[in-house]
Design an enzyme around this catalytic site. Structure first.
Site, PDB file in Angstrom:
ATOM      1  CE  LYS A 159      -8.606 -75.802 -54.873  1.00 13.22           C
ATOM      2  NZ  LYS A 159      -7.746 -74.969 -55.811  1.00 13.22           N
ATOM      3  NE  ARG A 185     -33.476 -82.578 -51.648  1.00 14.55           N
ATOM      4  CZ  ARG A 185     -32.596 -83.190 -52.293  1.00 14.55           C
ATOM      5  NH1 ARG A 185     -31.953 -84.022 -51.704  1.00 14.55           N
ATOM      6  NH2 ARG A 185     -32.388 -82.545 -53.673  1.00 14.55           N
ATOM      7  CG  ASP A 202      -9.123 -73.834 -82.160  1.00 14.84           C
ATOM      8  OD1 ASP A 202      -9.702 -74.154 -81.346  1.00 14.84           O
ATOM      9  OD2 ASP A 202      -9.609 -73.206 -83.371  1.00 14.84           O
ATOM     10  CG  HIS A 238     -21.001 -88.014 -48.465  1.00 11.90           C
ATOM     11  ND1 HIS A 238     -19.640 -87.250 -48.797  1.00 11.90           N
ATOM     12  CD2 HIS A 238     -21.683 -87.207 -49.507  1.00 11.90           C
ATOM     13  CE1 HIS A 238     -19.695 -86.334 -49.516  1.00 11.90           C
ATOM     14  NE2 HIS A 238     -20.809 -86.254 -50.134  1.00 11.90           N
ATOM     15  CG  HIS A 239     -24.287 -88.189 -51.973  1.00 10.15           C
ATOM     16  ND1 HIS A 239     -24.737 -86.557 -52.278  1.00 10.15           N
ATOM     17  CD2 HIS A 239     -22.993 -87.862 -52.478  1.00 10.15           C
ATOM     18  CE1 HIS A 239     -23.810 -85.815 -52.678  1.00 10.15           C
ATOM     19  NE2 HIS A 239     -22.557 -86.413 -52.736  1.00 10.15           N
ATOM     20  CG  HIS A 275     -34.588 -75.980 -60.268  1.00  9.20           C
ATOM     21  ND1 HIS A 275     -34.174 -74.597 -60.643  1.00  9.20           N
ATOM     22  CD2 HIS A 275     -34.095 -75.846 -59.159  1.00  9.20           C
ATOM     23  CE1 HIS A 275     -33.371 -74.215 -59.819  1.00  9.20           C
ATOM     24  NE2 HIS A 275     -33.070 -74.747 -59.026  1.00  9.20           N
ATOM     25  CB  THR A 280     -12.408 -77.718 -49.493  1.00 12.37           C
ATOM     26  OG1 THR A 280     -12.347 -78.922 -50.040  1.00 12.37           O
ATOM     27  CG2 THR A 280     -13.412 -76.671 -50.193  1.00 12.37           C
ATOM     28  CD  GLU A 284     -21.999 -83.298 -62.834  1.00 13.06           C
ATOM     29  OE1 GLU A 284     -21.136 -83.877 -63.493  1.00 13.06           O
ATOM     30  OE2 GLU A 284     -22.422 -82.146 -63.070  1.00 13.06           O
ATOM     31  CE1 TYR A 291     -15.562 -81.569 -53.769  1.00 12.03           C
ATOM     32  CE2 TYR A 291     -15.874 -83.637 -54.347  1.00 12.03           C
ATOM     33  CZ  TYR A 291     -15.585 -82.655 -53.464  1.00 12.03           C
ATOM     34  OH  TYR A 291     -16.065 -82.756 -52.025  1.00 12.03           O
ATOM     35  CD1 TRP A 301     -30.889 -83.610 -58.152  1.00 16.20           C
ATOM     36  CD2 TRP A 301     -29.275 -84.190 -59.650  1.00 16.20           C
ATOM     37  NE1 TRP A 301     -29.564 -83.586 -57.569  1.00 16.20           N
ATOM     38  CE2 TRP A 301     -28.556 -83.769 -58.421  1.00 16.20           C
ATOM     39  CE3 TRP A 301     -28.598 -84.406 -60.802  1.00 16.20           C
ATOM     40  CZ2 TRP A 301     -27.187 -84.251 -58.435  1.00 16.20           C
ATOM     41  CZ3 TRP A 301     -27.141 -84.531 -60.517  1.00 16.20           C
ATOM     42  CH2 TRP A 301     -26.726 -84.358 -59.508  1.00 16.20           C
ATOM     43  CB  SER A 308     -22.018 -83.130 -75.081  1.00 16.20           C
ATOM     44  OG  SER A 308     -21.476 -81.867 -74.833  1.00 16.20           O
ATOM     45  CB  SER A 309     -19.706 -84.151 -70.621  1.00 18.67           C
ATOM     46  OG  SER A 309     -20.717 -83.373 -70.338  1.00 18.67           O
ATOM     47  CG  HIS A 365     -19.304 -86.322 -54.048  1.00 20.88           C
ATOM     48  ND1 HIS A 365     -20.328 -85.767 -53.023  1.00 20.88           N
ATOM     49  CD2 HIS A 365     -18.052 -85.900 -53.710  1.00 20.88           C
ATOM     50  CE1 HIS A 365     -19.584 -84.723 -52.266  1.00 20.88           C
ATOM     51  NE2 HIS A 365     -18.390 -84.681 -52.797  1.00 20.88           N
ATOM     52  CB  SER A 375      -7.408 -68.920 -58.527  1.00 19.05           C
ATOM     53  OG  SER A 375      -8.188 -70.034 -57.586  1.00 19.05           O
TER      54      SER A 375
END
Lengths: 640, 113, 226
Positions: free
Chosen positions: A338, A457, A111, A309-310, A82, A335, A262, A264, A146, A176-177, A260, A275
């Site tokens: 925004k 969890r 293009d 911080h994780h 998931h 943040t 990731e 964002y 994950w 790919s990314s 982290h 926006s």
């Protein structure tokens, strides 16, 4: 072209005869960024549904205490897949769908910079996604979460093929990314229309630009972490072997150096879409454009200084905890900027509550809740209480579902008319929004409570009598409603493609370039590249009285004398690329074979663990030959 | 990355094409300097200075100088568009920050406080 | 991913008659290669960090700079061979000089001083760069095999794992660079590279120098620092 008279005015015809009209082969060989964007969109929606079904089964299991819908082993595979599916196969590619479709249109390009590399990125994503997803059908899916913490994922603790699929699959998806990111960086830097300065770019393009840098800097870290794990699993290295003196935190650090940013990568494209939506439906330019740009960049840069911080719970010591805690709190500022700017954009605007607008406002509300619980985590004493409880699950679903998914759904409602020439049903869309909004809160809000009551969890079931029952039941009911709401969306999406109300060029009265060309756009996008003189070129053109008071257009751009650029205009006439003399890239199958070569090459590794070394070598070498052969064939054939 | 490149694209291109890369004479000196620094680095490795606490900082400084020379001269960043400088030094800074932070976190560098 | 991007960069060489407008006036391929190099910084930063983090944490030898006595009493000398690696470092450093001369030869084709002289012979300089790269790889192959003979493999200890992975990754980059150089050489022999093709050599050169600066860092951080 005699038949076009009877067809709708702006049919996306393949004009120079080199494309098949719309057959299977034309999709396999396409290098058109819009078609590739469409492929990304459909594939990512498919994986979004797959990830949703996985979540549905988990919530079914957890609805009541001590239920056994699935086994503990299966449950591990479900939560791992998931997370992996939603992050890597749904949200990132949904963003990529918009990058592909919108970036060239928004900057006035025909293009992307490297059309064939773009096709390659998509095929690697599709094949890599299938590679990592299919094992769950055979009950051998990855099962270590994950973020696949080593040493749990080392051969000693995870001997089966499960983790092999995960390690190899993520490695493939990273290719790919990265390839896509180099492409979009070059596209945004180099293919802007005359006058489209960086500070005139639409906010979606800006946020995408920031995201591409996050991609090229974050993915190498996980690539290396995965290489170490791959070597440990297949070639007997010691990187994560505690008995040899390895540090159990190495993986965690490398993973979160990627992980982290990731976060964002997942949220900034949604911020960009919102926006775009808010100004259009408020009939006001985006409030504080410059500050929005700078805060986006600030989020991107600071995003590389908060990863630990994780990991407050691992005990890094007071100094490290304090530094990472402070930077995390700091990142709340851009943040928050925004959020306030979006609210100020709507303030005193002429607001139209379309489905897209509702989702955009939904993002502001729900992301703010997720943001606030995020700031709570930035305090190490609080975080050590919350780590690995459902409180964290609640937090990141508010930012990922309430943020990314709401923004992307809003983006789909908003850009559907551009992609298909038809509107989605507003009535169904409104139902979809309200059901999603209610269901989302019903699912995830109670998780704050079950988490604070100590529910961990990743448990496959729980005993009654710990005060968790009603919260879990509520979450599960919410999930059922969410699945119903999403099916309304799918019905709306599929039905509207053929039956929705016809949409004009400028479906919503928006300000940016993509709305100045036919819907759906012709394969060359812009018959004549426009000269851009402000941030809201289409409003300047159509409503000069509205933008007259805004000191935003500078005269320097008027002096551009580029032979192929003409003053800003709306394109209403449809001509083929051939009639206009625009060279179009040739369709080609070579990127597909190059991507296939990569998948085959990596698949060979699996056979090492099946003790078939000769087969493994044969497959890997075969894949490598296919890859190198296709690459040389691709690079020695002309683009257009 | 500034705004004014887009409108003045044609001019920027000319400017870019016109500039001269350093000549053979310069390249030769660059190679010599790189060589000398490398010789000094290896030589110092065998001297008593290798036991000094300044040995590691000295070597890191020397290799940073070499790194800078190659990037500025051979990769002609010094003479090239400032965009390329941003594309290289931005990521390099983040990468160096990450390395440093990781070394502190794993106690391979002495604690700050 | 390295190959995908660097090879994409070649793609327009047959189509350079359509000169595409770009907003910055810079070539797409050059922008892409710099973005790619930026990304590679992070890749090698992760590898180097891991090597340094695991420095001194191996529980068994052989070790890079220290003598190690095994439980059975066997004595292992420090394994790094500084003189040999200094020689290979010298070759790689000089290959950068030869590389810039290859680029200069293509850029200045037909200009005075470059016609009929060695300085203008791009084939020679391209071949020389590739050869020096191959020499470096030869040194690396020698180093790896001698380490294995002395009892250090990628499986032996943390030092072995992180050392072989870091230098192996660098070696793979050199290999890709040599193949790229040979491809350019083949094009040069087949149809001759003109100043218009300088961009093809330029992006290859940027990659090559980057691989060189990574080695500068590795040589100091892995081989010299104690």
């Amino acid at each position: 072209m005699a038949t076009t008279a009877a067809a709708p005015k702006f049919q996306p015809v393949n004009t120079d005869g080199s494309y098949g009209e719309s057959g299977f082969w034309s999709w396999m060989t396409t290098v058109d960024h819009k078609r590739i964007g469409t492929l990304y969109l459909y594939t990512a929606l498919f994986f979004f549904i797959v990830g949703g079904i996985e979540a549905g089964i988990m919530r079914w299991q957890l609805a009541l205490p001590n239920s056994h819908v699935v086994s503990a082993q299966m449950y591990n595979q479900l939560f791992t897949m998931h997370g992996t599916t939603m992050v890597f196969l749904a949200i990132m590619p949904l963003s990529a769908a918009f990058f592909n479709y919108l970036i060239p249109l928004q900057i006035g390009a025909r293009d992307v910079a490297f059309p064939r590399l773009n096709a390659f990125s998509y095929w690697v994503y599709l094949l890599g996604g299938l590679f990592i997803s299919i094992p769950i059908l055979f009950k051998t899916a990855p099962d270590a979460g994950w973020f696949g913490y080593a040493p749990l994922t080392t051969p000693q603790f995870s001997g089966g093929l499960n983790i092999d699929f995960w390690v190899i699959g993520l490695q493939i998806l990273g290719i790919s990314s990265l390839a896509a990111a180099f492409n979009f960086i070059t596209t945004i830097i180099n293919l802007r229309a005359p006058g489209m300065t960086l500070m005139r770019m639409p906010m979606f393009t800006w946020m995408s630009f920031v995201v591409q840098f996050l991609l090229i800097l974050a993915f190498p870290a996980i690539t290396i972490a995965l290489v170490f794990l791959l070597f440990d699993r297949f070639f007997g290295t010691q990187f994560y072997e505690i008995a040899s003196g390895a540090d159990p935190l190495l993986w965690q650090h490398l993973f979160w150096v990627f992980g982290h940013p990731e976060v964002y990568i997942l949220i900034l494209p949604a911020f960009g879409l919102v926006s775009e939506i808010l100004p259009t439906f408020s009939k006001k330019p985006l409030f504080g454009y410059n500050v929005m740009v700078y805060s986006g960049i600030m989020i991107g840069v600071l995003g590389f200084g908060v990863w630990a911080h994780h990991m407050f719970a691992v005990g890094m010591g007071a100094v490290a905890d304090s530094i990472f805690s402070l930077v995390t709190m700091l990142i709340g500022i851009p943040t928050g900027v925004k959020i306030f700017n979006w609210i100020a954009t709507m303030w005193a605007g002429e607001i139209r509550f379309t489905a897209a607008m509702k989702f955009a406002i939904g993002l502001i509300a729900l992301f703010t809740i997720g943001g606030i619980s995020g700031v709570m985590h930035s305090s190490p004493p609080a975080d050590t209480q919350q780590t690995d409880t459902y409180f964290v699950v609640a937090h990141f679903h508010y930012v990922l579902f309430g943020g990314s998914i709401m923004g992307i759904l809003g983006g789909i409602y908003y850009y559907f008319p551009k992609m298909t020439g038809r509107y989605m049903s507003e009535k169904l869309g409104t139902w979809h929004f309200w059901l999603t909004f209610i269901a989302m809160n019903l699912t995830f809000f109670p998780m704050h409570f079950s988490g604070l009551l100590g529910m961990p969890r990743r448990v496959y079931t729980y005993d009654a009598g710990q005060g968790w029952e009603k919260f879990n039941l509520a979450s599960s009911l919410g999930t059922a409603l969410l699945i119903f709401a999403t099916s309304l969306f799918v019905i709306n999406f599929l039905w509207s493609r053929k039956n929705g109300a016809k949409a004009p060029n400028d479906a919503w009265g928006a300000a940016t370039l993509e709305w100045s060309i036919p819907s759906p756009p012709p394969d060359y996008n812009f018959a004549q590249i426009p000269i851009v003189t402000s941030r809201s070129p289409l409003w300047d053109l159509k409503h000069p009285e509205m933008t007259a008071g805004i000191a935003h257009s500078s005269p320097d751009a008027m002096t551009i004398t580029d032979s192929h650029a003409v003053p800003m205009h709306e394109e209403t006439e449809y001509k083929t690329a051939k009639e206009l003399g625009i060279p179009m890239p040739f369709p080609t199958i070579k990127p597909f074979f190059a991507a296939l070569g990569i998948i085959v090459m990596f698949s060979g590794l699996i056979f090492i663990h099946l003790d078939k070394f000769a087969i493994a070598m044969a497959i890997t070498i075969g894949g490598a030959v296919l890859l190198v052969g296709s690459l040389y064939a691709w690079l020695t054939s002309p683009l257009e | 990355m500034s705004d004014h490149h887009a409108p003045g694209a044609a001019a920027a291109q000319e400017e870019h094409e016109e500039h001269e890369h350093p000549s053979w004479k310069q390249y030769k000196w660059v190679a010599l300097i790189l060589l000398v620094i490398t010789v000094v680095e290896v030589w110092v490795y065998y001297t008593p200075f290798a036991k000094s606490p300044y040995f590691n900082p000295f070597l890191i400084t020397m290799s940073a100088v070499k790194f800078g020379i190659v990037v500025q001269m051979y990769m002609h960043l010094k003479y090239d568009h400032k965009l390329f400088r941003a594309l290289f030094f931005g990521p390099l800074l983040i990468a160096m920050f990450t390395v440093t932070a990781l070394l502190f976190l794993f106690h391979q560098l002495p604690p700050l406080f | 991913m390295a190959t995908a991007v660097t090879h994409e960069a070649h793609e327009a060489h047959d189509t350079h008659e359509h000169v595409h407008y770009t907003s910055t006036g810079l070539d797409n391929r050059k922008v892409a290669i710099w973005a790619f190099i930026g990304s590679e910084c992070m890749l090698f930063a992760s590898l180097i960090s891991t090597y340094l983090i695991y420095k001194g944490r191996s529980r068994v030898g052989p070790l890079p700079h220290e003598i190690w006595t095994s439980p059975s009493g066997q004595i292992f000398q420090p394994i790094l061979n500084i003189p040999v690696t200094s020689a290979s470092t010298f070759v790689l450093l000089m290959s950068s000089l030869v590389m810039v001369l290859a680029l200069a030869a293509v850029e200045n084709r037909g200009k005075p001083g470059y016609v009929g002289t060695l300085l203008g012979n791009s084939k020679f300089w391209l071949a020389a760069t590739a050869l020096m790269g191959a020499t470096f790889l030869g040194f690396q192959a020698y180093e790896f095999t001698s380490f294995v003979h002395e009892g250090l493999t990628i499986k032996t200890n943390l030092f072995g794992s992180s050392f072989f992975t870091l230098t192996g990754f660098h070696g793979a980059h050199v290999t890709a660079g040599v193949l790229w150089l040979l491809t350019l050489l083949a094009i040069d022999i087949k149809r001759g590279l003109t100043p218009k093709d300088a961009i093809l050599v330029d992006i290859c050169a940027l990659y090559w120098h980057f691989v060189d600066v990574v080695w500068i860092a590795i040589f100091t951080l892995v081989y010299l620092i104690k």
